[in-house]
Design a protein around this motif. Sequence first.
Motif, PDB file in Angstrom:
ATOM      1  N   GLY A   1       0.820  -1.211   0.000  1.00  0.00           N
ATOM      2  CA  GLY A   1       0.000   0.000   0.000  1.00  0.00           C
ATOM      3  C   GLY A   1       0.851   1.258   0.000  1.00  0.00           C
ATOM      4  O   GLY A   1       0.613   2.183  -0.776  1.00  0.00           O
ATOM      5  N   LEU A   2       1.853   1.291   0.868  1.00  0.00           N
ATOM      6  CA  LEU A   2       2.773   2.437   0.897  1.00  0.00           C
ATOM      7  C   LEU A   2       3.490   2.603  -0.439  1.00  0.00           C
ATOM      8  O   LEU A   2       3.610   3.712  -0.955  1.00  0.00           O
ATOM      9  CB  LEU A   2       3.800   2.273   2.017  1.00  0.00           C
ATOM     10  N   ALA A   3       3.948   1.510  -0.988  1.00  0.00           N
ATOM     11  CA  ALA A   3       4.676   1.579  -2.257  1.00  0.00           C
ATOM     12  C   ALA A   3       3.779   2.094  -3.378  1.00  0.00           C
ATOM     13  O   ALA A   3       4.177   2.981  -4.140  1.00  0.00           O
ATOM     14  CB  ALA A   3       5.238   0.204  -2.618  1.00  0.00           C
ATOM     15  N   ILE A   4       2.564   1.590  -3.465  1.00  0.00           N
ATOM     16  CA  ILE A   4       1.654   1.981  -4.547  1.00  0.00           C
ATOM     17  C   ILE A   4       1.227   3.443  -4.406  1.00  0.00           C
ATOM     18  O   ILE A   4       1.071   4.145  -5.401  1.00  0.00           O
ATOM     19  CB  ILE A   4       0.439   1.021  -4.599  1.00  0.00           C
ATOM     20  N   VAL A   5       1.057   3.911  -3.180  1.00  0.00           N
ATOM     21  CA  VAL A   5       0.691   5.319  -2.967  1.00  0.00           C
ATOM     22  C   VAL A   5       1.858   6.237  -3.326  1.00  0.00           C
ATOM     23  O   VAL A   5       1.673   7.285  -3.946  1.00  0.00           O
ATOM     24  CB  VAL A   5       0.241   5.547  -1.502  1.00  0.00           C
ATOM     25  N   LEU A   6       3.083   5.845  -2.972  1.00  0.00           N
ATOM     26  CA  LEU A   6       4.243   6.704  -3.195  1.00  0.00           C
ATOM     27  C   LEU A   6       4.821   6.621  -4.611  1.00  0.00           C
ATOM     28  O   LEU A   6       5.434   7.580  -5.079  1.00  0.00           O
ATOM     29  CB  LEU A   6       5.336   6.368  -2.182  1.00  0.00           C
ATOM     30  N   LEU A   7       4.630   5.498  -5.287  1.00  0.00           N
ATOM     31  CA  LEU A   7       5.257   5.316  -6.601  1.00  0.00           C
ATOM     32  C   LEU A   7       4.911   6.384  -7.631  1.00  0.00           C
ATOM     33  O   LEU A   7       5.826   6.920  -8.277  1.00  0.00           O
ATOM     34  CB  LEU A   7       4.929   3.932  -7.156  1.00  0.00           C
ATOM     35  N   PRO A   8       3.645   6.743  -7.831  1.00  0.00           N
ATOM     36  CA  PRO A   8       3.363   7.760  -8.852  1.00  0.00           C
ATOM     37  C   PRO A   8       4.034   9.102  -8.548  1.00  0.00           C
ATOM     38  O   PRO A   8       4.522   9.776  -9.451  1.00  0.00           O
ATOM     39  CB  PRO A   8       1.839   7.902  -8.819  1.00  0.00           C
ATOM     40  N   ARG A   9       4.082   9.458  -7.287  1.00  0.00           N
ATOM     41  CA  ARG A   9       4.690  10.731  -6.903  1.00  0.00           C
ATOM     42  C   ARG A   9       6.207  10.692  -7.076  1.00  0.00           C
ATOM     43  O   ARG A   9       6.816  11.628  -7.580  1.00  0.00           O
ATOM     44  CB  ARG A   9       4.331  11.060  -5.460  1.00  0.00           C
ATOM     45  N   LEU A  10       6.813   9.601  -6.639  1.00  0.00           N
ATOM     46  CA  LEU A  10       8.269   9.485  -6.727  1.00  0.00           C
ATOM     47  C   LEU A  10       8.741   9.278  -8.162  1.00  0.00           C
ATOM     48  O   LEU A  10       9.834   9.721  -8.513  1.00  0.00           O
ATOM     49  CB  LEU A  10       8.760   8.339  -5.840  1.00  0.00           C
ATOM     50  N   SER A  11       7.934   8.633  -8.980  1.00  0.00           N
ATOM     51  CA  SER A  11       8.361   8.404 -10.366  1.00  0.00           C
ATOM     52  C   SER A  11       8.536   9.723 -11.111  1.00  0.00           C
ATOM     53  O   SER A  11       9.458   9.872 -11.918  1.00  0.00           O
ATOM     54  CB  SER A  11       7.391   7.484 -11.101  1.00  0.00           C
ATOM     55  N   LEU A  12       7.676  10.693 -10.817  1.00  0.00           N
ATOM     56  CA  LEU A  12       7.825  12.011 -11.448  1.00  0.00           C
ATOM     57  C   LEU A  12       9.136  12.677 -11.039  1.00  0.00           C
ATOM     58  O   LEU A  12       9.846  13.245 -11.864  1.00  0.00           O
ATOM     59  CB  LEU A  12       6.637  12.911 -11.082  1.00  0.00           C
ATOM     60  N   ILE A  13       9.448  12.588  -9.766  1.00  0.00           N
ATOM     61  CA  ILE A  13      10.690  13.184  -9.253  1.00  0.00           C
ATOM     62  C   ILE A  13      11.905  12.476  -9.855  1.00  0.00           C
ATOM     63  O   ILE A  13      12.841  13.117 -10.309  1.00  0.00           O
ATOM     64  CB  ILE A  13      10.726  13.119  -7.713  1.00  0.00           C
ATOM     65  N   PHE A  14      11.865  11.146  -9.880  1.00  0.00           N
ATOM     66  CA  PHE A  14      12.998  10.382 -10.391  1.00  0.00           C
ATOM     67  C   PHE A  14      13.198  10.628 -11.887  1.00  0.00           C
ATOM     68  O   PHE A  14      14.329  10.702 -12.364  1.00  0.00           O
ATOM     69  CB  PHE A  14      12.808   8.900 -10.113  1.00  0.00           C
ATOM     70  N   GLU A  15      12.106  10.747 -12.636  1.00  0.00           N
ATOM     71  CA  GLU A  15      12.219  11.011 -14.067  1.00  0.00           C
ATOM     72  C   GLU A  15      12.813  12.397 -14.320  1.00  0.00           C
ATOM     73  O   GLU A  15      13.645  12.573 -15.207  1.00  0.00           O
ATOM     74  CB  GLU A  15      10.853  10.897 -14.745  1.00  0.00           C
ATOM     75  N   LYS A  16      12.391  13.382 -13.530  1.00  0.00           N
ATOM     76  CA  LYS A  16      12.944  14.736 -13.654  1.00  0.00           C
ATOM     77  C   LYS A  16      14.446  14.754 -13.416  1.00  0.00           C
ATOM     78  O   LYS A  16      15.188  15.467 -14.079  1.00  0.00           O
ATOM     79  CB  LYS A  16      12.273  15.668 -12.639  1.00  0.00           C
ATOM     80  N   LYS A  17      14.872  13.983 -12.440  1.00  0.00           N
ATOM     81  CA  LYS A  17      16.287  13.959 -12.066  1.00  0.00           C
ATOM     82  C   LYS A  17      17.100  12.995 -12.940  1.00  0.00           C
ATOM     83  O   LYS A  17      18.304  12.908 -12.791  1.00  0.00           O
ATOM     84  CB  LYS A  17      16.459  13.556 -10.594  1.00  0.00           C
ATOM     85  N   GLY A  18      16.423  12.237 -13.799  1.00  0.00           N
ATOM     86  CA  GLY A  18      17.124  11.300 -14.664  1.00  0.00           C
ATOM     87  C   GLY A  18      17.664  10.095 -13.936  1.00  0.00           C
ATOM     88  O   GLY A  18      18.695   9.539 -14.294  1.00  0.00           O
ATOM     89  N   VAL A  19      16.937   9.634 -12.908  1.00  0.00           N
ATOM     90  CA  VAL A  19      17.411   8.533 -12.073  1.00  0.00           C
ATOM     91  C   VAL A  19      16.729   7.225 -12.423  1.00  0.00           C
ATOM     92  O   VAL A  19      17.245   6.166 -12.118  1.00  0.00           O
ATOM     93  CB  VAL A  19      17.181   8.860 -10.571  1.00  0.00           C
ATOM     94  N   VAL A  20      15.585   7.229 -13.068  1.00  0.00           N
ATOM     95  CA  VAL A  20      14.815   6.016 -13.331  1.00  0.00           C
ATOM     96  C   VAL A  20      15.615   5.056 -14.175  1.00  0.00           C
ATOM     97  O   VAL A  20      16.246   5.423 -15.155  1.00  0.00           O
ATOM     98  CB  VAL A  20      13.467   6.369 -14.015  1.00  0.00           C
ATOM     99  N   GLY A  21      15.583   3.779 -13.766  1.00  0.00           N
ATOM    100  CA  GLY A  21      16.188   2.710 -14.546  1.00  0.00           C
ATOM    101  C   GLY A  21      17.692   2.553 -14.399  1.00  0.00           C
ATOM    102  O   GLY A  21      18.360   2.181 -15.339  1.00  0.00           O
ATOM    103  N   LEU A  22      18.223   2.788 -13.217  1.00  0.00           N
ATOM    104  CA  LEU A  22      19.670   2.625 -13.004  1.00  0.00           C
ATOM    105  C   LEU A  22      20.071   1.182 -13.163  1.00  0.00           C
ATOM    106  O   LEU A  22      19.496   0.293 -12.743  1.00  0.00           O
ATOM    107  CB  LEU A  22      20.065   3.121 -11.608  1.00  0.00           C
TER     108      LEU A  22
END
Length: 161
Positions: free
Chosen positions: A140-161
Amino acid sequence: MNGKQASILAVFIALSVVGALIKIPAIVGSVAIDVFPALIAAALLGSRSGAIIASFGHLLSALIVGMPLGPFHLLIAVEMAGLVWIFGSFYRLNRKKLAIMTFIIGNAFIAPLPFLFLLGNGFYVALVPALVVGSLLNIGLAIVLLPRLSLIFEKKGVVGL
């Protein structure tokens, strides 16, 4: 692995330690909110990163309460790594519902099966309710936080290390 990747993994492992301090009442004290950072990492950074974080997270959670199952915690760490790996693989293939259900069923009912044979029916039956609650809270925590964090990670170019 470069310094940036190692730093990000260290942050997620640290978050697992914080989650490991939030325990769910069970017959063993290692059931906690320690895997949600690994689930987030598996979805955002890849299954391998999530699996590494999950295994360290569980071992640290068990260590905090004195390793009540002794060397069996190594088995659980491997199981957690596998479950998070599978979750991350399904999630990244956009099979989110399958990822969620696989994690919940795997963590709550399948992962403790070796203990059914090693420690008996009573241990398994007593452990499953806490694992169901723990699985639901972590996912539940992961699913709630994932959409919000994915935007931040994509902005910073961190997704998919």
